[in-house]
Design an enzyme around this catalytic site. Structure first.
Site, PDB file in Angstrom:
ATOM      1  N   ASN A   1       0.794  -1.230   0.000  1.00 46.98           N
ATOM      2  CA  ASN A   1       0.000   0.000   0.000  1.00 46.98           C
ATOM      3  C   ASN A   1       0.823   1.275   0.000  1.00 46.98           C
ATOM      4  O   ASN A   1       0.276   2.364  -0.172  1.00 46.98           O
ATOM      5  CB  ASN A   1      -0.992  -0.013   1.165  1.00 46.98           C
ATOM      6  CG  ASN A   1      -2.089  -1.048   0.945  1.00 46.98           C
ATOM      7  OD1 ASN A   1      -2.193  -1.640  -0.139  1.00 46.98           O
ATOM      8  ND2 ASN A   1      -2.886  -1.296   1.968  1.00 46.98           N
TER       9      ASN A   1
ATOM     10  N   CYS B   1     -16.389  -3.679  -4.223  1.00 49.16           N
ATOM     11  CA  CYS B   1     -15.625  -4.934  -4.132  1.00 49.16           C
ATOM     12  C   CYS B   1     -16.131  -5.682  -2.891  1.00 49.16           C
ATOM     13  O   CYS B   1     -17.053  -5.251  -2.213  1.00 49.16           O
ATOM     14  CB  CYS B   1     -14.127  -4.660  -4.045  1.00 49.16           C
ATOM     15  SG  CYS B   1     -13.646  -3.891  -2.507  1.00 49.16           S
TER      16      CYS B   1
ATOM     17  N   ARG C   1     -16.674   1.347  -2.820  1.00 46.06           N
ATOM     18  CA  ARG C   1     -15.412   2.092  -2.761  1.00 46.06           C
ATOM     19  C   ARG C   1     -15.647   3.472  -3.398  1.00 46.06           C
ATOM     20  O   ARG C   1     -15.205   3.736  -4.506  1.00 46.06           O
ATOM     21  CB  ARG C   1     -14.306   1.320  -3.493  1.00 46.06           C
ATOM     22  CG  ARG C   1     -14.078  -0.096  -3.026  1.00 46.06           C
ATOM     23  CD  ARG C   1     -13.701  -0.232  -1.565  1.00 46.06           C
ATOM     24  NE  ARG C   1     -12.383   0.247  -1.263  1.00 46.06           N
ATOM     25  CZ  ARG C   1     -11.275  -0.488  -1.328  1.00 46.06           C
ATOM     26  NH1 ARG C   1     -11.367  -1.736  -1.751  1.00 46.06           N
ATOM     27  NH2 ARG C   1     -10.099   0.009  -1.023  1.00 46.06           N
TER      28      ARG C   1
ATOM     29  N   ASP D   1      -7.389  -3.368   7.900  1.00 51.03           N
ATOM     30  CA  ASP D   1      -6.756  -4.451   7.134  1.00 51.03           C
ATOM     31  C   ASP D   1      -6.270  -5.594   8.011  1.00 51.03           C
ATOM     32  O   ASP D   1      -5.832  -6.620   7.484  1.00 51.03           O
ATOM     33  CB  ASP D   1      -5.582  -3.915   6.304  1.00 51.03           C
ATOM     34  CG  ASP D   1      -6.058  -3.009   5.193  1.00 51.03           C
ATOM     35  OD1 ASP D   1      -5.225  -2.314   4.597  1.00 51.03           O
ATOM     36  OD2 ASP D   1      -7.281  -2.982   4.943  1.00 51.03           O
TER      37      ASP D   1
ATOM     38  N   ARG E   1      -2.698 -11.396  -4.083  1.00 49.99           N
ATOM     39  CA  ARG E   1      -2.719  -9.959  -4.366  1.00 49.99           C
ATOM     40  C   ARG E   1      -1.880  -9.188  -3.361  1.00 49.99           C
ATOM     41  O   ARG E   1      -1.338  -8.141  -3.663  1.00 49.99           O
ATOM     42  CB  ARG E   1      -4.167  -9.432  -4.310  1.00 49.99           C
ATOM     43  CG  ARG E   1      -5.055  -9.896  -5.442  1.00 49.99           C
ATOM     44  CD  ARG E   1      -6.373  -9.167  -5.402  1.00 49.99           C
ATOM     45  NE  ARG E   1      -6.150  -7.734  -5.233  1.00 49.99           N
ATOM     46  CZ  ARG E   1      -7.072  -6.894  -4.751  1.00 49.99           C
ATOM     47  NH1 ARG E   1      -8.253  -7.340  -4.390  1.00 49.99           N
ATOM     48  NH2 ARG E   1      -6.818  -5.608  -4.624  1.00 49.99           N
TER      49      ARG E   1
END
Ligand code: EPZ
Length: 422
Positions: free
Chosen positions: A23, A117, A122, A309, A401
């Site tokens: 990120n 998502c 988003r 997260d 990912r």
């Protein structure tokens, strides 16, 4: 599509090296658009999200390559197609962070709306509002955001807070655009995440004039142009937190190298409160669990609060606590796709709107489960290592990912994970 076959329970013990931050890498890759020339980024992990971002930049006209030592080289001399195509943006929401730099570099940008998502909608209304404050004319056409600033952007005082507090990539977009705006910009209610501080430090290395880095108020003095940079991204605090939980949930002991505890004080605080020992070392920490997992009370918030997260990963851990815990999700209220899957493994979780009540159980039982998003899939792998029996995690592409070859890093410290094609 690949699946993971995970034997449990196991006890992890040994050393793991934490990779560079996904990120931080994504907005910093986008920042190379701002300066014509060759930038070199080091410590950028080999992840599918990074590859997608590379494809996106290539479509704009950039030339992307990896050097023999793993550095990511981006030549943004030519940007002749300022368009972020739907086919790529729909695969990675973070693609939206090319909007600001493209607009600043080319005076025009067309980027597909990211859409929703698995973790929820988003929206990008704050991104759009912030860029409009800088003078951009923005409208929507066939699902694309068309942003125009033919005479350049103009600095302004901007409040960038929303209903959920600050926005990470919204701050990134406005910050990057402001570096080339005429005059001074103040961004109030900026995101304070370490990844945004890393982006700001990289931009300053490219010649930007940003102060207040790490604080909710960023001040930017616009400059005429930026120079390409050589930059090393910070370690991934979310990956580090995931491996901390891996040690905790297996009652093991892991030595994490290249991990910045200063970026993770909320996570360290919550883990210590659940009975986990976390001792700082010269380049990271040693994470150990000997006794029972104590209950937890966690609310996710913008940095420096507890990161959304790591919500799913902590839920997996607290599923085995000696009592009732609660997790409240204040950032993405629908980010609970992992709840039903953990319950399939004999967890006892009850969702109450944006909260989950966790009644600790003595053990988890292996089961076939479905990954749904990046962090939920990490939680299922963690649960599979603690559960009795063989857990099958489907759709492992979600985990690829954000975690580089996670099974090749966990197996050497005691995990029993095999990747198979289904
Ligand atoms: C970043 O996403 C991260 N992604 C996410 O990590 C992370 O979960 C999130 O920040 C929150 O920390 C990257 O950095 C690539 P936000 P971002 O804008 O920037 C609302 C992962 O697993 N909002 O900070 O897209 C939004 O709906 C990923 O690595 C608006 O309302 O998140 C959310 O409720 C998943 N309007 C909240 O703000 C806007 O214009 C925070 O979102 C923008 C956001």
């Amino acid at each position: 599509m690949d699946i993971f076959r995970i034997e449990g329970p196991v006890r992890l013990s040994g050393s793991v090296n934490i990779n560079g931050s996904k990120n931080a890498s994504l907005p910093i890759m986008a920042a190379t658009i701002l300066a014509a020339g060759k930038s070199t980024l080091s410590s950028v992990p080999y992840l599918s999200d990074i590859s997608v971002c590379g494809q996106l930049l290539s479509q704009l006209g950039c030339k992307i390559s990896r050097s023999s030592n793993g550095d990511l080289c981006i030549d943004s001399t030519v940007i002749d197609n300022p368009v972020g195509e739907y086919e790529i943006v729909c695969r990675m929401r973070a693609s939206i962070c090319i909007l600001g730099p493209l607009l600043a570099r080319c005076g025009r940008a067309e980027v597909s709306m990211p859409g929703g998502c698995a973790i929820g909608d988003r929206p990008i209304d704050i991104h759009v509002r912030g860029l409009q404050e800088l003078g951009a004319k923005i409208h929507l056409k066939n699902g694309y955001i068309i942003a125009e600033a033919p005479n350049g952007l103009k600095g302004k005082e901007i409040f960038l807070g929303g209903a959920f507090g600050s926005t990470v990539l919204g701050t990134a977009n406005v910050l990057m655009a402001a570096t080339l705006a005429k005059g001074k910009t103040i961004i109030e209610s900026a995101a304070c995440e370490p990844e945004i501080a890393d982006l700001a430090n990289c931009l300053n290395k490219m010649g930007a004039k940003i102060t207040g880095i790490g604080s909710p108020r960023l001040t930017v003095k616009g400059v005429k142009e930026l120079q390409p940079a050589e930059y090393k991204v910070i370690p991934d605090r979310i990956e580090a937190g995931t491996f901390m939980v891996a040690a905790a949930i297996t009652a093991g002991e892991l030595h994490l190298h290249n991990c910045r505890l200063d970026d993770m004080m909320a996570v360290v605080d919550k883990l210590r409160n659940t009975g986990i020992t976390i001792d700082a070392t010269s380049d990271g920490c040693v994470v150990t669990r000997k006794g029972p997992i104590k209950t937890g009370d966690i609310t996710t918030q913008p940095y420096p609060g507890f990161p959304t997260d790591l919500q799913a990963q902590l839920m997996a851990l607290l599923s085995l606590a000696d009592g009732n815990s609660i997790i409240i999700e204040k950032i993405f209220p629908d980010r609970f796709m992992h709840v039903a899957e953990l319950n399939r493994m004999a967890a006892n979780l009850r969702k109450e709107s944006a909260a989950v009540i966790i009644a600790g159980v003595k053990k988890l039982i292996a089961a076939p489960v479905m990954a749904s998003d990046l962090r939920a899939s990490a939680a299922l792998v963690l649960a599979g290592m603690a559960a009795e029996g063989t857990t099958i995690v489907n759709r492992v592409y979600h985990i690829d990912r954000g975690y580089e070859k996670i099974e090749e890093r966990l197996n050497p410290v005691g995990a029993k994970i095999t990747r198979e094609s289904d």
